[in-house]
Scaffold this motif. Sequence first.
Motif, PDB file in Angstrom:
ATOM      1  N   ARG A 149      63.221  55.707  48.433  1.00 45.96           N
ATOM      2  CA  ARG A 149      62.134  55.172  49.248  1.00 45.96           C
ATOM      3  C   ARG A 149      62.036  55.790  50.642  1.00 45.96           C
ATOM      4  NH1 ARG A 149      60.861  51.854  45.394  1.00 45.96           N
ATOM      5  NH2 ARG A 149      62.288  50.259  44.611  1.00 45.96           N
TER       6      ARG A 149
ATOM      7  N   HIS B 298      61.117  57.986  53.830  1.00 42.54           N
ATOM      8  CA  HIS B 298      59.706  58.239  54.145  1.00 42.54           C
ATOM      9  C   HIS B 298      59.232  59.663  53.844  1.00 42.54           C
ATOM     10  CE1 HIS B 298      55.955  56.718  55.536  1.00 42.54           C
ATOM     11  NE2 HIS B 298      55.855  57.601  56.499  1.00 42.54           N
TER      12      HIS B 298
ATOM     13  N   ARG C 240      70.792  49.769  51.717  1.00 42.37           N
ATOM     14  CA  ARG C 240      70.613  48.647  52.656  1.00 42.37           C
ATOM     15  C   ARG C 240      71.741  48.610  53.698  1.00 42.37           C
ATOM     16  NH1 ARG C 240      66.131  45.261  51.105  1.00 42.37           N
ATOM     17  NH2 ARG C 240      65.888  45.037  48.871  1.00 42.37           N
TER      18      ARG C 240
ATOM     19  N   ASN D  69      54.569  56.764  60.505  1.00 39.63           N
ATOM     20  CA  ASN D  69      55.919  56.584  59.968  1.00 39.63           C
ATOM     21  C   ASN D  69      56.033  55.258  59.217  1.00 39.63           C
ATOM     22  OD1 ASN D  69      56.493  58.907  61.296  1.00 39.63           O
ATOM     23  ND2 ASN D  69      58.147  58.090  62.537  1.00 39.63           N
ATOM     24  N   ALA D  70      57.101  55.159  58.428  1.00 40.47           N
ATOM     25  CA  ALA D  70      57.379  53.897  57.745  1.00 40.47           C
ATOM     26  C   ALA D  70      57.793  52.863  58.773  1.00 40.47           C
ATOM     27  CB  ALA D  70      58.486  54.093  56.723  1.00 40.47           C
ATOM     28  N   MET D  71      57.663  51.590  58.394  1.00 38.32           N
ATOM     29  CA  MET D  71      57.996  50.525  59.327  1.00 38.32           C
ATOM     30  C   MET D  71      59.453  50.607  59.776  1.00 38.32           C
ATOM     31  SD  MET D  71      55.128  49.161  59.502  1.00 38.32           S
ATOM     32  CE  MET D  71      55.379  47.657  60.439  1.00 38.32           C
ATOM     33  N   GLY D  72      60.313  51.051  58.877  1.00 43.01           N
ATOM     34  CA  GLY D  72      61.737  51.063  59.204  1.00 43.01           C
ATOM     35  C   GLY D  72      62.225  52.332  59.876  1.00 43.01           C
TER      36      GLY D  72
ATOM     37  N   LYS E 116      50.384  49.566  61.352  1.00 40.47           N
ATOM     38  CA  LYS E 116      50.728  50.871  60.787  1.00 40.47           C
ATOM     39  C   LYS E 116      49.464  51.707  60.659  1.00 40.47           C
ATOM     40  CE  LYS E 116      51.822  53.748  57.467  1.00 40.47           C
ATOM     41  NZ  LYS E 116      52.744  54.809  57.527  1.00 40.47           N
TER      42      LYS E 116
ATOM     43  N   TYR F 250      70.942  38.156  55.592  1.00 38.14           N
ATOM     44  CA  TYR F 250      69.845  39.121  55.536  1.00 38.14           C
ATOM     45  C   TYR F 250      68.838  38.716  56.591  1.00 38.14           C
ATOM     46  CZ  TYR F 250      65.983  41.882  53.759  1.00 38.14           C
ATOM     47  OH  TYR F 250      64.950  42.779  53.649  1.00 38.14           O
TER      48      TYR F 250
ATOM     49  N   PRO G 213      65.914  40.634  58.854  1.00 44.78           N
ATOM     50  CA  PRO G 213      65.172  41.816  59.314  1.00 44.78           C
ATOM     51  C   PRO G 213      64.942  41.807  60.830  1.00 44.78           C
ATOM     52  CG  PRO G 213      64.091  40.834  57.417  1.00 44.78           C
ATOM     53  CD  PRO G 213      65.172  39.894  57.825  1.00 44.78           C
TER      54      PRO G 213
ATOM     55  N   SER H  31      61.123  36.636  54.717  1.00 47.58           N
ATOM     56  CA  SER H  31      61.563  38.002  54.425  1.00 47.58           C
ATOM     57  C   SER H  31      60.782  38.549  53.245  1.00 47.58           C
ATOM     58  CB  SER H  31      63.053  38.019  54.076  1.00 47.58           C
ATOM     59  OG  SER H  31      63.809  37.552  55.152  1.00 47.58           O
ATOM     60  N   PHE H  32      60.270  39.741  53.414  1.00 45.99           N
ATOM     61  CA  PHE H  32      59.624  40.424  52.287  1.00 45.99           C
ATOM     62  C   PHE H  32      59.901  41.905  52.448  1.00 45.99           C
ATOM     63  CE2 PHE H  32      56.580  39.904  55.724  1.00 45.99           C
ATOM     64  CZ  PHE H  32      55.989  41.150  55.855  1.00 45.99           C
ATOM     65  N   ASP H  33      59.960  42.607  51.325  1.00 47.11           N
ATOM     66  CA  ASP H  33      60.263  44.036  51.363  1.00 47.11           C
ATOM     67  C   ASP H  33      59.003  44.840  51.633  1.00 47.11           C
ATOM     68  OD1 ASP H  33      62.797  45.097  51.200  1.00 47.11           O
ATOM     69  OD2 ASP H  33      63.016  44.654  49.064  1.00 47.11           O
ATOM     70  N   HIS H  34      59.107  45.794  52.523  1.00 51.31           N
ATOM     71  CA  HIS H  34      57.966  46.660  52.819  1.00 51.31           C
ATOM     72  C   HIS H  34      58.517  47.823  53.608  1.00 51.31           C
ATOM     73  CE1 HIS H  34      57.810  45.599  57.190  1.00 51.31           C
ATOM     74  NE2 HIS H  34      58.596  44.668  56.722  1.00 51.31           N
ATOM     75  N   ASP H  35      57.876  48.987  53.524  1.00 51.37           N
ATOM     76  CA  ASP H  35      58.342  50.061  54.393  1.00 51.37           C
ATOM     77  C   ASP H  35      57.219  51.005  54.783  1.00 51.37           C
ATOM     78  OD1 ASP H  35      60.327  51.148  55.975  1.00 51.37           O
ATOM     79  OD2 ASP H  35      60.957  52.593  54.488  1.00 51.37           O
ATOM     80  N   CYS H  36      56.719  51.800  53.824  1.00 51.02           N
ATOM     81  CA  CYS H  36      55.760  52.831  54.242  1.00 51.02           C
ATOM     82  C   CYS H  36      54.397  52.234  54.576  1.00 51.02           C
ATOM     83  CB  CYS H  36      55.628  53.909  53.169  1.00 51.02           C
ATOM     84  SG  CYS H  36      54.583  53.446  51.782  1.00 51.02           S
ATOM     85  N   ARG H  37      54.063  51.133  53.942  1.00 50.33           N
ATOM     86  CA  ARG H  37      52.757  50.484  54.111  1.00 50.33           C
ATOM     87  C   ARG H  37      51.588  51.425  53.841  1.00 50.33           C
ATOM     88  NH1 ARG H  37      52.734  45.364  58.233  1.00 50.33           N
ATOM     89  NH2 ARG H  37      54.733  44.521  57.618  1.00 50.33           N
TER      90      ARG H  37
ATOM     91  N   GLY I  64      57.060  52.348  47.329  1.00 49.14           N
ATOM     92  CA  GLY I  64      57.434  51.446  46.242  1.00 49.14           C
ATOM     93  C   GLY I  64      58.308  50.289  46.673  1.00 49.14           C
TER      94      GLY I  64
ATOM     95  N   PRO J  96      58.479  35.994  44.516  1.00 47.68           N
ATOM     96  CA  PRO J  96      59.181  37.276  44.353  1.00 47.68           C
ATOM     97  C   PRO J  96      59.060  37.764  42.912  1.00 47.68           C
ATOM     98  CG  PRO J  96      60.757  35.474  44.344  1.00 47.68           C
ATOM     99  CD  PRO J  96      59.409  34.853  44.560  1.00 47.68           C
TER     100      PRO J  96
ATOM    101  N   VAL K  20      67.436  38.573  46.907  1.00 46.97           N
ATOM    102  CA  VAL K  20      68.278  38.801  48.085  1.00 46.97           C
ATOM    103  C   VAL K  20      68.001  37.708  49.113  1.00 46.97           C
ATOM    104  CG1 VAL K  20      68.759  40.365  49.998  1.00 46.97           C
ATOM    105  CG2 VAL K  20      68.406  41.294  47.718  1.00 46.97           C
ATOM    106  N   ARG K  21      66.739  37.558  49.435  1.00 50.22           N
ATOM    107  CA  ARG K  21      66.320  36.454  50.292  1.00 50.22           C
ATOM    108  C   ARG K  21      64.805  36.293  50.155  1.00 50.22           C
ATOM    109  NH1 ARG K  21      68.378  34.656  56.139  1.00 50.22           N
ATOM    110  NH2 ARG K  21      67.159  32.769  56.219  1.00 50.22           N
TER     111      ARG K  21
ATOM    112  N   VAL L 279      62.478  38.969  48.769  1.00 54.21           N
ATOM    113  CA  VAL L 279      63.151  40.266  48.613  1.00 54.21           C
ATOM    114  C   VAL L 279      64.051  40.229  47.386  1.00 54.21           C
ATOM    115  CG1 VAL L 279      64.748  41.876  49.711  1.00 54.21           C
ATOM    116  CG2 VAL L 279      63.114  40.594  51.108  1.00 54.21           C
ATOM    117  N   VAL L 280      63.916  41.219  46.515  1.00 50.39           N
ATOM    118  CA  VAL L 280      64.788  41.277  45.343  1.00 50.39           C
ATOM    119  C   VAL L 280      65.598  42.573  45.361  1.00 50.39           C
ATOM    120  CG1 VAL L 280      63.308  39.843  43.912  1.00 50.39           C
ATOM    121  CG2 VAL L 280      63.014  42.333  43.882  1.00 50.39           C
ATOM    122  N   ASP L 281      66.656  42.574  44.580  1.00 51.79           N
ATOM    123  CA  ASP L 281      67.542  43.733  44.490  1.00 51.79           C
ATOM    124  C   ASP L 281      67.160  44.540  43.252  1.00 51.79           C
ATOM    125  OD1 ASP L 281      69.528  45.541  44.219  1.00 51.79           O
ATOM    126  OD2 ASP L 281      71.172  44.103  44.062  1.00 51.79           O
TER     127      ASP L 281
ATOM    128  N   CYS M  75      58.478  50.604  41.815  1.00 46.18           N
ATOM    129  CA  CYS M  75      58.333  49.335  42.528  1.00 46.18           C
ATOM    130  C   CYS M  75      58.777  48.153  41.676  1.00 46.18           C
ATOM    131  CB  CYS M  75      56.888  49.130  42.969  1.00 46.18           C
ATOM    132  SG  CYS M  75      55.708  48.984  41.617  1.00 46.18           S
TER     133      CYS M  75
END
Lengths: 222, 644, 252
Positions: B71, B73, B189, B239-242, B280, B558, B560, C53-59, C64, C101, C110-111, C114-116, C162
Amino acid sequence: MAKHGLITSSIGKKLIVGTAGLFLMMFLLVHLSINLLLLRNDGGEWFNAASHFMGSNIIVKIFEVVLFGVFFIHIIYTLLLTFKNWASRPVKYFMTNKSQTSFFSKYMFHTGVIIFVFLVFHFWHFFFIKLGFVSPPQGIDSENFYAMASILFNNPVYSIVYIIFFVFLGFHLNHSLQSAFQTLGFNHNLYTPFIKSVSMFCAVFISVGFSVIPVFYLITDK
Amino acid sequence: MNPLNARIPEGPLADKWTNYKASCKLVNPANKRKLDIIVVGTGLAGASAAAALGEVGYNVKVFCYQDSPRRAHSIAAQGGINADKNYQNDGDSVHRLFFDTIKGGDYRAREANVHRLAEVSNNIIDQCVAQGVPFARDYGGALDNRSFGGAQVSRTFYARGQTGQQLLLGAYGALSRQVANGSVKLYNRRDMLEVVLVDGKARGIIVRNLVTGEIEKHFGHAVVLATGGYGNVYFLSTNAMGSNVTPCWRAYKKGAMFANPCFTQIHPTCIPVHGDFQSKLTLMSESLRNDGRIWVPKKVEDAERLRKKEISPNDIQEEDRDYYLERRYPAFGNLVPRDVASRAAKERCDANNGVSHSGLAVYLDFKDAIKRFGIDTIKARYGNLFQMYQKIVDEDPYQVPMMIYPAVHYTMGGTWVDYNLMTTIPGLFAIGECNFSDHGANRLGASALMQGLADGYFVLPYTLGSYLADEIHSPRMTTEEAPFKEAAGEIDAMLNKMINVKGSQSVDNLHKKLGKIMWDYCGMGRSEKSLTKGLELIKPLKDEFWNDIKVPGGLNEYNPEVEKAGRLIDFIELGELLMKDALNRKESCGGHFREEMQTEEGEAKRDDDNFRYVATWEHQNGEHILHKEELVFENVELKQRNYK
Amino acid sequence: MDFTLKIWRQLDAGSKGKFETYQVTNVSPDSSFFEMLDTLNQQIIDQGEMPVSFDHDCREGICGTCSLFVNGRPHGPDTGITTCQLHMRRFKDGETIVIEPWRAKAFPIVRDLVVDRSAFDKIIQAGGYISVNTGCSPDANAIPIPKRAADLSMDAAACIGCGACVASCKNASAMLFVGAKVAHLGLLPQGKAEASRRVQQMVAEMDSLGFGNCTNMYACEAECPKEINVSTIALMNRGFFMAKIFCEKEEL
């Protein structure tokens, strides 16, 4: 890695269910062709002859054993797969899944159970009589399947239940043929639409074919 | 004395890398098994490095903050990857790719590094094809190429609009193979929070397990940072959020110098900002500029009416449209490099000709292309991009021109490295976007993927081996030894301090504040005045963070918000250095545009006499000390870029 | 726009979770689903509580990471997109939105939402690659690859991992995910050398991780954000039993 052979694998089990299902479908066609003889206005002569042939011919008798074996395998492997499927989602969703899928495909297990229940009755009415487990209706020879069928079909309740059952069987078959091809690894952008049509046609043909008989009895009041 | 030694091998430019490979020190297979390497990040650079190092037999530990290495970026890169294969028979060569990259970077990159990059570019394509990357092909079965900004040859290999994804999945596959093999151990993670130094050498890292919150200590004979860029210092970026600067920044504070932080790339074709809730920005591939024409209304009144949605862009007559790129740069037209296109858009919007409700957008119009090629051809070329645009903006770009505006995209600056890709901390390496080395002041399209994979597959395995050859006598340390415990203790204390502030501002709110200052005072155009003001505004943010931040929840779970807060404080500190660097560099070059330094036509003006150096910053007792690595150009002639 | 949100909250894998109801007001129809959740989280933080909590990154729909089951559908009420590409204009003002989820035995929570999904990594590690070491590859054009094969391979390779296929499948089956990788590599000449080994190992790993079995319902195809075709599953099936039936026995 744990031993992972063909029949212990997920795909292998699916393969077995699929091929067994295809075999059972062939049997249904044979069964249908004999049943349609009931429509002949000959007092059941041909029908009983065919029944007799099926009950006495040695090759057919061997196939009868095979058929039961296949039927048994179809059920056992379906159960194995289904239990695994249920275990794969221990916590269910709150909202029922609204994904776009074919309606019938979701209920293969349910229609399967209905078919099984009907078959128990069906055996009670015919096959077990032949085997001598159950005595035939009064005054009717245990070889005279034509007479037995006539009695049953002249009962409108039985006929309607019979037709409803075949609607369910149609649902089951509609998905099953195309699904078996997919499981066997055949998915082709040229032929798959054709297979889907054939699957639909077979389902309709078999359920309409079987249903024609009680309808005939209901209309003609024979 | 200058602490910077680039360790560039002797000899003619074209032979440097060959000679280096032939003479560098090696580690024998039995000893490789005794050496541990830590790789942080699993983008193209990190995944490829970890895979390649695992293949030759080192023990590799690889870390990523995402739930899976796939995943990272790099996956979002759209356009393609450059290589000088010359499959198109259009005159490409190693030297030409080298030259284009140096020139595109406005002569602020190191010659030897860039030449090495051009040399290994072909190996990358071979490697990726062997891994099963489904590059686009023509009907004969050979690889296809497309052209990209800043070059006169077609040298970009691509896999639809998902080249980054496919390359990353290739590297991820290679990495997964090594994980299965046992040579690479995967830690997902995990946030890297500190580099551990023992006797001045990098010997391990401290990470936070993001699921349990546990602080973990890991030993390695060498540490490789592959942690990407710091564009999120602007809050809104592609960029990605992270994406974060934390590993590089914490290393900076331990002595790994930071180079050229002010070199940030603003990408011209992004979907404009639509509200202050926005989190974003989304990039639309540069390839759109091949067929799209960029314009704004000539008349300010028209622009105003468009902003109020009183009229549609299709109502503006041809003679009332200003195709400003074609007007200003007739030779390159809509295909000028990214920095030039971005500045031109800003110039028009500043003149109040911008569109969209905010006035911060220009049109990218496909009307003429559709007329010329037909809608089906345009659909085949850009269908997925148009669909993406429609989902986000809710307008049909086949009917109405797209609206675009520049957005922060890539950071050329980063951790300083020598020719070996080693930072100023021995044993600490930096590869990919997180180092500063190959793109100078501006990166050309499709070169980021090339650099990430070049560093990971083909450069680092040699240069790291050369360093480790002297480390074979260093035994493995247990992480119970003092330096590890101390580092972990410091991190623990910092996190506790952070969570106990219990102030009133959420992490996101403060981050937005930082981003706005960065964008307003150190964005596409920078001046002494804006930067001085920006610095003044940014300085209190650090105090604001430590006095008023609100991090809910606990550390041992956990959470964030803990991750984000830790990243934010590093961004705040970096933001200050970035402005400082921008203030120091009194010239316009590449992505860095000083408004005082422009030609009469408004073009960027370089000052080679005074600024032909890498501005390298060292952290000493809270102060940033500038060191200069002079850039020597023996093989190219320095010229003002001209796209007219 | 205003919404009522019913969101699954769960502290960690071991805890019992439950739905919480929240109100969000004044949401722009142009905001993305996650921007709406950002707004909600800001509200929750202001009240001094733990945000969702929710999984997200590139938006932008490619990494995925995002994985929400929105109103009974993975990635919400639109096709061919991920949750991060979902926009609030797809909902009615005042609507109640239920967010859950991914549910599957192989994807423990996970929380909250959010899942693993490391099970997917394990499947890839079992064989989802071409075994080639760095630096020993022939010229990229040495083997011509028919355009159609390259295109079909690319279609399958578009998978972003995903897990929407698992989430939508009534059996929580991962066969579309595995099929996509088997097809991506198996359709290319360079991937054929170890195709039979790959499919056997990947299927064995998939089976051991607790995913269900495909019943050819094709919800996966309908919900896949990259619209990967179920013909990849057929390809996997075929490859698998051909390998099991016709290949000589070897230690895998």
